[in-house]
Design an enzyme around this catalytic site. Structure first.
Site, PDB file in Angstrom:
ATOM      1  N   ASP A  35     -29.641 -10.099  31.397  1.00 32.10           N
ATOM      2  CA  ASP A  35     -30.799 -10.901  30.998  1.00 32.10           C
ATOM      3  C   ASP A  35     -31.885 -10.847  32.081  1.00 32.10           C
ATOM      4  O   ASP A  35     -33.054 -10.538  31.800  1.00 32.10           O
ATOM      5  CB  ASP A  35     -30.292 -12.344  30.817  1.00 32.10           C
ATOM      6  N   GLY A 125     -19.630 -10.505  31.938  1.00 31.83           N
ATOM      7  CA  GLY A 125     -20.132 -10.829  33.270  1.00 31.83           C
ATOM      8  C   GLY A 125     -19.876 -12.280  33.590  1.00 31.83           C
ATOM      9  O   GLY A 125     -18.726 -12.714  33.733  1.00 31.83           O
TER      10      GLY A 125
HETATM   11  P1  ADP Z   1     -22.668 -12.410  29.943  1.00 33.86           P
HETATM   12  O1  ADP Z   1     -23.339 -13.687  30.349  1.00 33.86           O
HETATM   13  O2  ADP Z   1     -22.740 -12.139  28.465  1.00 33.86           O
HETATM   14  O3  ADP Z   1     -21.289 -12.279  30.520  1.00 33.86           O
HETATM   15  P2  ADP Z   1     -23.839 -10.668  31.992  1.00 33.86           P
HETATM   16  O4  ADP Z   1     -25.247 -10.158  31.992  1.00 33.86           O
HETATM   17  O5  ADP Z   1     -23.449 -11.636  33.061  1.00 33.86           O
HETATM   18  O6  ADP Z   1     -23.611 -11.254  30.518  1.00 33.86           O
HETATM   19  O7  ADP Z   1     -22.842  -9.441  32.076  1.00 33.86           O
HETATM   20  C1  ADP Z   1     -22.503  -8.605  30.998  1.00 33.86           C
HETATM   21  C2  ADP Z   1     -22.108  -7.246  31.545  1.00 33.86           C
HETATM   22  O8  ADP Z   1     -23.275  -6.509  31.874  1.00 33.86           O
HETATM   23  C3  ADP Z   1     -21.251  -7.266  32.816  1.00 33.86           C
HETATM   24  O9  ADP Z   1     -20.225  -6.309  32.645  1.00 33.86           O
HETATM   25  C4  ADP Z   1     -22.232  -6.846  33.904  1.00 33.86           C
HETATM   26  O10 ADP Z   1     -21.567  -6.128  34.926  1.00 33.86           O
HETATM   27  C5  ADP Z   1     -23.139  -5.928  33.156  1.00 33.86           C
HETATM   28  N1  ADP Z   1     -24.509  -5.761  33.703  1.00 33.86           N
HETATM   29  C6  ADP Z   1     -25.174  -6.514  34.612  1.00 33.86           C
HETATM   30  N2  ADP Z   1     -26.414  -6.013  34.824  1.00 33.86           N
HETATM   31  C7  ADP Z   1     -26.533  -4.914  34.017  1.00 33.86           C
HETATM   32  C8  ADP Z   1     -27.557  -3.940  33.777  1.00 33.86           C
HETATM   33  N3  ADP Z   1     -28.736  -4.002  34.401  1.00 33.86           N
HETATM   34  N4  ADP Z   1     -27.311  -2.954  32.881  1.00 33.86           N
HETATM   35  C9  ADP Z   1     -26.129  -2.885  32.210  1.00 33.86           C
HETATM   36  N5  ADP Z   1     -25.127  -3.754  32.403  1.00 33.86           N
HETATM   37  C10 ADP Z   1     -25.323  -4.752  33.291  1.00 33.86           C
END
Ligand code: ADP
Length: 177
Positions: A35, A125
């Site tokens: 996000d 994440g």
């Molecule tokens: P959620 O709150 O749904 O768990 P997160 O954004 O915290 O979402 O994480 C979801 C996944 O995306 C995790 O596996 C994290 O490592 C990964 N992630 C974080 N930043 C990026 C990015 N810029 N591009 C792709 N994946 C990412």
């Protein structure tokens, strides 16, 4: 025939696709992880659109398992589809909500005519969903739901090598189609 599923290791904000899926939170007003990266890379246009959604259809926020689209600002995409994954629970099975994120995102993408869609590993994440189980649900739902007449490719963009390997094993276990 099924839609081709492609796995990429990297940053979803660097991808070119018709639609990039954001692992948003229900406030739609930004957060960490995917996000934060999408809003940083995409610029203020996306947040402005999210604020308008909060002021109109989604006064109470976007419910878990739902999806809604905005423009993509400076990202190399036409749309960002925001969806809210469930927080992992060891005591309650929330799999259907995680499946719903994928199903609803594809439904919104199809409505917009987006033929290539890139997903992050939703909920794995901050929301702590175990990656192997998330891969099973994500790939399984896309296999079942993505109509090959409507999509050219569904891509999963995995941030790290470990997640990429887990998704890869899940795809291999299912075979070609
Ligand atoms: P959620 O709150 O749904 O768990 P997160 O954004 O915290 O979402 O994480 C979801 C996944 O995306 C995790 O596996 C994290 O490592 C990964 N992630 C974080 N930043 C990026 C990015 N810029 N591009 C792709 N994946 C990412």
């Amino acid at each position: 025939m099924t839609v081709p599923i492609v796995l990429v290791q990297g940053d979803i904000t660097r991808q070119r696709a018709d639609a990039l899926v954001n692992a948003a939170n229900s406030s739609l007003l930004g957060g960490g992880g995917v996000d934060g990266a999408i809003h940083r890379a995409g610029g203020p246009e996306i947040l402005d659109a999210c604020r308008r959604l909060r002021a109109s259809h989604y006064g109470k926020g976007l419910p878990t398992g739902h999806a809604v689209a905005t423009g993509a600002g400076r990202l190399d995409a036409r749309h960002v589809i925001h969806t809210v994954g469930p927080v992992w629970s060891a005591t309650e099975d929330r799999s259907e909500l995680l499946a719903s994120c994928h199903r609803e995102s594809l439904r919104v993408a199809a409505e917009l005519g987006a033929r290539t869609v890139a997903f992050p590993a939703i909920s794995t994440g901050v929301y702590r969903w175990p990656v192997a189980d998330a891969a099973r649900i994500a790939i399984g739902t896309v296999r079942e739901e993505a109509d090959p007449a409507l999509f050219d490719e569904v891509r999963f963009v995995l941030f790290d090598r470990a997640a990429h390997d887990v998704f890869s094993a899940e795809l291999a276990a299912r075979g070609a189609g």
